[in-house]
Enzyme design. Structure first.
Site, PDB file in Angstrom:
ATOM      1  N   THR A  16       4.232   3.623  -3.633  1.00 31.32           N
ATOM      2  CA  THR A  16       4.721   3.469  -5.004  1.00 31.32           C
ATOM      3  C   THR A  16       3.783   4.106  -6.019  1.00 31.32           C
ATOM      4  O   THR A  16       4.219   4.659  -7.031  1.00 31.32           O
ATOM      5  CB  THR A  16       4.918   1.968  -5.309  1.00 31.32           C
ATOM      6  OG1 THR A  16       6.015   1.511  -4.515  1.00 31.32           O
ATOM      7  CG2 THR A  16       5.231   1.723  -6.771  1.00 31.32           C
ATOM      8  N   SER A  59       4.805   3.501   2.819  1.00 31.67           N
ATOM      9  CA  SER A  59       3.768   3.046   3.758  1.00 31.67           C
ATOM     10  C   SER A  59       4.312   2.489   5.063  1.00 31.67           C
ATOM     11  O   SER A  59       3.584   2.394   6.049  1.00 31.67           O
ATOM     12  CB  SER A  59       2.852   2.020   3.090  1.00 31.67           C
ATOM     13  OG  SER A  59       3.512   0.799   2.914  1.00 31.67           O
ATOM     14  N   THR A  91       2.020  -0.385  -0.810  1.00 33.42           N
ATOM     15  CA  THR A  91       1.501  -1.747  -0.653  1.00 33.42           C
ATOM     16  C   THR A  91       2.110  -2.480   0.539  1.00 33.42           C
ATOM     17  O   THR A  91       1.546  -3.458   1.011  1.00 33.42           O
ATOM     18  CB  THR A  91       1.786  -2.575  -1.926  1.00 33.42           C
ATOM     19  OG1 THR A  91       3.194  -2.596  -2.144  1.00 33.42           O
ATOM     20  CG2 THR A  91       1.075  -1.988  -3.122  1.00 33.42           C
ATOM     21  N   ASP A  92       3.269  -2.013   1.025  1.00 33.27           N
ATOM     22  CA  ASP A  92       3.993  -2.783   2.047  1.00 33.27           C
ATOM     23  C   ASP A  92       3.169  -3.039   3.306  1.00 33.27           C
ATOM     24  O   ASP A  92       3.267  -4.101   3.917  1.00 33.27           O
ATOM     25  CB  ASP A  92       5.292  -2.059   2.443  1.00 33.27           C
ATOM     26  CG  ASP A  92       6.356  -2.166   1.368  1.00 33.27           C
ATOM     27  OD1 ASP A  92       6.092  -2.796   0.316  1.00 33.27           O
ATOM     28  OD2 ASP A  92       7.458  -1.627   1.565  1.00 33.27           O
TER      29      ASP A  92
HETATM   30  N1  ASP Z   1       7.661   0.723  -0.285  1.00 34.32           N
HETATM   31  C1  ASP Z   1       6.417   1.041  -0.961  1.00 34.32           C
HETATM   32  C2  ASP Z   1       5.411   1.455   0.100  1.00 34.32           C
HETATM   33  O1  ASP Z   1       4.820   0.617   0.728  1.00 34.32           O
HETATM   34  C3  ASP Z   1       5.963  -0.112  -1.757  1.00 34.32           C
HETATM   35  C4  ASP Z   1       4.700   0.089  -2.524  1.00 34.32           C
HETATM   36  O2  ASP Z   1       3.990   1.048  -2.437  1.00 34.32           O
HETATM   37  O3  ASP Z   1       4.376  -0.815  -3.282  1.00 34.32           O
HETATM   38  O4  ASP Z   1       5.235   2.615   0.285  1.00 34.32           O
END
Ligand code: ASP
Length: 347
Positions: A16, A59, A91-92
């Protein structure tokens, strides 16, 4: 850090923090590391920072093989003169990659991981603030020797504890068991606590050699039928997230015990906080019953983290005795000296 102007290398992987609106209308990881840096001019006041595009994905596309390659890339960057590194990612899965990196990277130079919950196109995008905080921590002498850290929402977390705890809140990263070890205020970095031990797994594996490990969450009425299918699906180990202190229904005990005779089976708790019990309950399927049947206790590690550890150990060809020892020390602070192990060919 002796250099008055530290050198930091940022490895961007997508997520993100690197996302803007794509052609289909949804956010996609399109920004490069250079674009992330140019959005935060204040970074220039902290360090000489260069960006490397390591991956450009959401991610959940990252793999353990990517993290093994990332640790090697960090090694090379530090050998070439970097004082610290930053990894930007989604973050995932950050709690898993950060934990893997904390085991694989054993240098003194901080390896700070960060990301964002609000993409660059949204009001209140948190990526720039997180990147600035990550750079402050990476450049801080107080962070040297701590290895991989997660810096998010002005807090500093140890990978072994941190978890993503909310789908959208910028304060999503929480370390329920021990709390954050530090914080950032007015650009000052505070490291208030230091870890009890730093463990290291020296593993260098080609991408196709990473050992597949299954993770299964026990739910109401679980009868163990999925367990029977694991060996023929090619899994080399299993992590099971039991209920409460580490329990499964009695119907799942026999299949679990059979599995534990042919592959390492690690028991964790699905609660998300607290340590696995060892000798409280005695019913069939209790922690006492399962540990007696050869299941390995995961200590304080949750399911995803135990899976990372087991997969790394199996990838390095650790035997069952070494696997049990690794979980006994990495999963239980103060129960033994740091776990330091170099697999054949590892660094
Ligand atoms: N779907 C995103 C990822 O993990 C979520 C994020 O980055 O917060 O790439």
């Amino acid at each position: 850090m002796t250099n008055p102007r530290p050198r930091i290398v940022v490895f961007s992987t997508g997520g993100t923090i690197a996302s803007v609106r794509g052609d289909g209308g949804g956010a996609e990881p399109r920004l490069t590391g250079e674009e992330l840096l140019s959005a935060v001019p204040a970074l220039d006041t902290i360090a000489d920072i260069t960006a490397v595009r390591f991956r450009q994905v959401a991610s959940q596309e990252l793999t353990l093989a990517d993290v093994i390659a990332l640790a090697a890339a960090i090694d090379r960057a530090v050998a070439a003169g970097a004082d610290a590194t930053i990894v930007t990612q989604g973050t995932d899965t950050l709690e898993e990659t950060a934990f893997a990196l904390s085991l694989l990277w054993n240098g003194d130079a901080p390896a700070v991981m960060t990301g964002a919950m609000r993409n660059a196109a949204l009001p209140g995008a948190d990526g720039p603030a997180n990147l600035l905080a990550a750079a402050l921590v990476a450049a801080s002498p107080a962070a040297r020797g701590l290895g991989a850290l997660v810096v998010f929402n002005d807090e500093v977390h140890l990978p072994v504890f941190v978890r993503k705890s909310h789908t959208t809140n910028p304060a999503t990263f929480r370390s329920h068991l021990a709390g954050p070890i530090g914080w950032i205020v007015e650009n000052r970095v505070r490291i208030a606590l230091r870890p009890a031990a730093r463990h290291h797994l020296g593993i260098a594996a080609p991408p196709d050699a990473v050992a597949p490990v299954a993770l299964l969450k026990v739910t109401l009425g679980e009868d163990g039928r999925l367990l029977e299918a694991l060996p023929e699906r090619g899994f080399r180990g299993l992590v099971i997230e039991g209920t409460g202190g580490g329990h499964v229904p009695s119907a799942a005990v026999a299949p679990l015990a059979r599995l534990a005779r042919i592959m390492p089976v690690v028991l964790t708790s699905r609660t998300g906080a607290g340590e696995l019990l060892r000798h409280t309950y005695g019913f069939p399927g209790s922690e006492i019953d399962l540990l007696r049947r050869g299941v390995i206790g995961g200590g304080m590690l949750d399911g995803p983290k135990a899976r990372i550890l087991l997969s790394l150990l199996l990838t390095g060809k650790a035997d069952i005795g070494l696997i049990a020892k690794a979980f006994a020390t990495i999963g239980s602070p103060n129960d033994g000296p740091p776990f330091i192990w170099r697999a054949e060919g590892g660094v």
